[in-house]
Scaffold this active site. Structure first.
Site, PDB file in Angstrom:
ATOM      1  N   CYS A 117       8.781  -4.011   1.849  1.00 29.84           N
ATOM      2  CA  CYS A 117       7.538  -4.835   1.805  1.00 29.84           C
ATOM      3  C   CYS A 117       7.121  -4.383   0.270  1.00 29.84           C
ATOM      4  CB  CYS A 117       6.595  -4.195   2.746  1.00 29.84           C
ATOM      5  SG  CYS A 117       6.889  -5.018   4.304  1.00 29.84           S
ATOM      6  N   ARG A 123       5.772   2.171  -4.959  1.00 34.16           N
ATOM      7  CA  ARG A 123       6.095   3.017  -3.982  1.00 34.16           C
ATOM      8  C   ARG A 123       7.129   4.136  -4.412  1.00 34.16           C
ATOM      9  NH1 ARG A 123       7.011  -0.815   1.305  1.00 34.16           N
ATOM     10  NH2 ARG A 123       6.966   1.385   2.326  1.00 34.16           N
ATOM     11  N   ARG A 399      11.067  -9.006  10.014  1.00 33.56           N
ATOM     12  CA  ARG A 399      11.874  -7.862   9.622  1.00 33.56           C
ATOM     13  C   ARG A 399      11.338  -6.696  10.683  1.00 33.56           C
ATOM     14  NH1 ARG A 399       9.710  -5.588   4.464  1.00 33.56           N
ATOM     15  NH2 ARG A 399      10.430  -3.806   5.666  1.00 33.56           N
TER      16      ARG A 399
HETATM   17  C1  EPZ Z   1       6.597   4.564   5.602  1.00 31.46           C
HETATM   18  O1  EPZ Z   1       6.799   4.412   4.249  1.00 31.46           O
HETATM   19  C2  EPZ Z   1       6.752   3.473   6.428  1.00 31.46           C
HETATM   20  N1  EPZ Z   1       7.886   2.779   6.270  1.00 31.46           N
HETATM   21  C3  EPZ Z   1       5.525   2.451   5.937  1.00 31.46           C
HETATM   22  O2  EPZ Z   1       5.522   1.425   6.796  1.00 31.46           O
HETATM   23  C4  EPZ Z   1       4.266   3.314   6.078  1.00 31.46           C
HETATM   24  O3  EPZ Z   1       3.312   2.460   5.682  1.00 31.46           O
HETATM   25  C5  EPZ Z   1       4.254   4.565   5.531  1.00 31.46           C
HETATM   26  O4  EPZ Z   1       5.403   5.506   5.819  1.00 31.46           O
HETATM   27  C6  EPZ Z   1       2.919   5.410   5.694  1.00 31.46           C
HETATM   28  O5  EPZ Z   1       2.639   5.784   7.061  1.00 31.46           O
HETATM   29  C7  EPZ Z   1       8.951   3.159   6.839  1.00 31.46           C
HETATM   30  O6  EPZ Z   1       9.017   4.001   7.842  1.00 31.46           O
HETATM   31  C8  EPZ Z   1      10.417   2.856   6.680  1.00 31.46           C
HETATM   32  P1  EPZ Z   1       5.078   7.538   2.528  1.00 31.46           P
HETATM   33  P2  EPZ Z   1       7.061   5.367   3.322  1.00 31.46           P
HETATM   34  O7  EPZ Z   1       6.361   7.913   1.737  1.00 31.46           O
HETATM   35  O8  EPZ Z   1       7.787   6.570   3.535  1.00 31.46           O
HETATM   36  C9  EPZ Z   1       3.109   8.385  -1.817  1.00 31.46           C
HETATM   37  C10 EPZ Z   1       5.772  -0.749   7.630  1.00 31.46           C
HETATM   38  O9  EPZ Z   1       5.028  -1.626   7.755  1.00 31.46           O
HETATM   39  N2  EPZ Z   1       4.514   8.789  -2.135  1.00 31.46           N
HETATM   40  O10 EPZ Z   1       4.419   8.136   3.700  1.00 31.46           O
HETATM   41  O11 EPZ Z   1       7.645   4.830   2.053  1.00 31.46           O
HETATM   42  C11 EPZ Z   1       2.998   6.813  -1.617  1.00 31.46           C
HETATM   43  O12 EPZ Z   1       2.819   6.088  -2.877  1.00 31.46           O
HETATM   44  C12 EPZ Z   1       5.902   0.150   6.565  1.00 31.46           C
HETATM   45  O13 EPZ Z   1       6.580  -0.355   8.759  1.00 31.46           O
HETATM   46  C13 EPZ Z   1       4.662   9.544  -3.376  1.00 31.46           C
HETATM   47  O14 EPZ Z   1       3.725   9.563  -4.072  1.00 31.46           O
HETATM   48  O15 EPZ Z   1       5.717   5.964   2.833  1.00 31.46           O
HETATM   49  C14 EPZ Z   1       1.917   6.647  -0.756  1.00 31.46           C
HETATM   50  O16 EPZ Z   1       0.708   6.581  -1.396  1.00 31.46           O
HETATM   51  C15 EPZ Z   1       5.338  -0.127   5.272  1.00 31.46           C
HETATM   52  N3  EPZ Z   1       5.881   9.751  -3.914  1.00 31.46           N
HETATM   53  C16 EPZ Z   1       2.064   7.801   0.023  1.00 31.46           C
HETATM   54  O17 EPZ Z   1       2.639   8.907  -0.433  1.00 31.46           O
HETATM   55  C17 EPZ Z   1       6.745   9.812  -2.854  1.00 31.46           C
HETATM   56  O18 EPZ Z   1       7.906  10.363  -3.285  1.00 31.46           O
HETATM   57  C18 EPZ Z   1       2.841   7.841   1.394  1.00 31.46           C
HETATM   58  O19 EPZ Z   1       3.983   7.135   1.455  1.00 31.46           O
HETATM   59  C19 EPZ Z   1       6.619   9.345  -1.493  1.00 31.46           C
HETATM   60  C20 EPZ Z   1       5.657   8.646  -1.315  1.00 31.46           C
END
Ligand code: EPZ
Length: 431
Positions: A117, A123, A399
């Protein structure tokens, strides 16, 4: 399907069964790569992200046997390569979990940078890289490919995550499961699917404690062996149908859920004047009065989930008064707002916030999904609107939502999917 056509206005009545959690399944399937022997995984959702991950595992040499439509035997004992087609990996976000599982098992991973997405902002995966580097891996990113190599095995260390990241918590837990020594992940995310992955790994022989709190402790084991596991119900799928009832009206029993996982959603719905009754493994949602405004801020679990933000914003378009939404997880997750405005919604976006002035009704229109949850929100808009809504870009929805059309039709929605050929015919008919 290429499009969904919805004739809005039908209240929803009946029962909807919730499938296994997408975001748990997409972590547990890569985790199976680390296990010697057969993992029997039950309650897998039939969605395209799961199919893509299974194809990646097969390409690497995994044996996959279908037991029934929701149960698979996955045997990765003979997987001997750390490579899979990059194009396939790019299709989904969760391919990054292969970094943790391949590094953990083989000491090397070559993984295409995640796709999936795109809701507007970046991301990053810097926290994943920081963690693996601290565990002794050499990680480089070149031409969209992440290569991570470790001399022998990963080494257990204490890692403090600078941001609460679901993906980094899961990935580091995977790597740590077969690492040498003890890993502590501090400031860890606490989402239900993190606990589910820890339970899966523990039932295969891992030693993980503290999942569900902000400090996860993993004692690395030499090997994990096969077993049985059943995936938890999808919190976001359940929440999406709860919002659909709030938007369209009616009374629906949302079955096979863990009501505790839905608490932040239930609380908001009650503030909006919707009745939510929690039973042991179902919730009853009923809306027969006008919707009330509320204010929402998305947060990591147990806060209100960012993955429900487009859906609740859509319902609030129909609530009396001014509601506000503040996105607390992603920099930008309001791309779908332009589509709702085409339907008559009054929303102003300002940075990470949106201000919604409720309108008496939305009107059907041709609109386009830009990501998975935005797509789900547009379906809710279509069900709640007067007239016909045609949603393009439904591949995003498929998806992550199993059989959305039949689940909604069964409770009285007038929704159908058009294949490419039917879509062409439909366009000719509509002139
Ligand atoms: C997971 O994504 C989910 N995806 C997302 O769901 C969900 O929106 C998100 O968690 C938050 O709950 C899956 O599980 C496959 P994060 P993820 O790492 O793991 C920042 C859906 O619709 N960040 O928790 O990629 C990032 O920019 C999807 O099902 C960093 O800065 O999210 C964000 O602001 C969309 N550095 C925050 O942390 C990093 O290395 C949370 O991201 C990683 C993340």
């Amino acid at each position: 399907m290429t499009k969904y056509v919805i004739n809005g206005g039908n209240p929803l009545h009946g029962e909807i069964e919730i499938s296994g959690a997408k975001n748990a399944a997409v972590a547990i399937i890569p985790a199976a790569l680390m296990v010697d022997g057969v993992c029997r995984i039950e309650n897998l959702p039939e969605i395209s992200d799961v199919k893509t991950l299974l194809s990646i595992l097969k390409e690497m040499g995994a044996k996959i046997r279908v037991v029934d439509k929701r149960t698979l035997d996955i045997d990765c004992t003979r997987v001997g390569t750390t490579h899979a087609t990059f194009d396939m990996m790019r299709r989904i976000r969760a391919s990054y979990y292969l970094i943790g599982s391949l590094l953990g098992r083989f000491g090397r991973a070559d993984v295409a940078m995640p796709g999936g997405c795109n809701f507007g902002g970046v991301r990053p995966i810097d926290q994943h890289i920081k963690g693996f580097t601290a565990m002794g891996a050499n990680v480089s990113v070149r031409n969209g490919i992440v290569t991570a190599v470790t001399g022998d095995t990963l080494r257990g260390v204490t890692i403090y995550l600078d941001v609460v990241s679901v993906g980094a918590t899961i990935n580091l837990m995977l790597g740590a499961a077969l690492a040498q020594g003890r890993t502590v992940i501090e400031n860890a995310a606490r989402e239900p699917h993190i606990v589910d992955l820890a339970n899966f790994l523990n039932s295969m022989g891992a030693d993980i404690r503290g999942a569900g709190t902000n400090e996860i402790r993993v004692r690395g084991v030499k090997r994990m062996s096969g077993g049985f596991y059943s995936i938890i119900p999808d919190q976001i799928e359940a929440g999406t149908y709860m919002m659909a009832v709030a938007g369209a009206g009616g009374r629906v029993v949302i079955k096979d859920v863990i009501p505790k996982h839905l608490e932040s959603i239930s609380v908001k719905l009650r503030e909006m004047g919707v009745t939510v009754v929690e039973l042991e493994d179902s919730v009853i949602v009923q809306r027969d009065a006008p919707l009330l405004k509320t204010h929402v801020k998305t947060m990591p679990y147990p806060g209100f989930p960012t993955d429900m933000q487009p859906q609740i914003s859509t319902v609030l378009c129909l609530a009396e008064g001014t509601s506000t939404i503040t996105e607390g997880v992603w920099d930008n997750r309001f791309k779908y707002v332009d589509e709702l405005v085409k339907m008559g919604a009054q929303i102003r976006v300002n940075g990470r916030s949106a201000i919604i002035e409720g309108v008496p009704y939305l009107s059907g229109a041709p609109i386009k999904a830009s990501d998975l949850r935005a797509g789900a929100a547009l379906v809710i808009a279509g069900l709640s609107a007067r007239g016909r809504t045609v949603i393009d870009g439904v591949n995003y929805i498929e998806r992550g939502y199993e059989k959305m059309i039949s689940k909604l039709s069964d409770v009285g929605a007038d929704i159908k999917g058009l294949s490419e050929r039917e879509d062409q015919r439909y366009n000719r008919k509509m002139g």
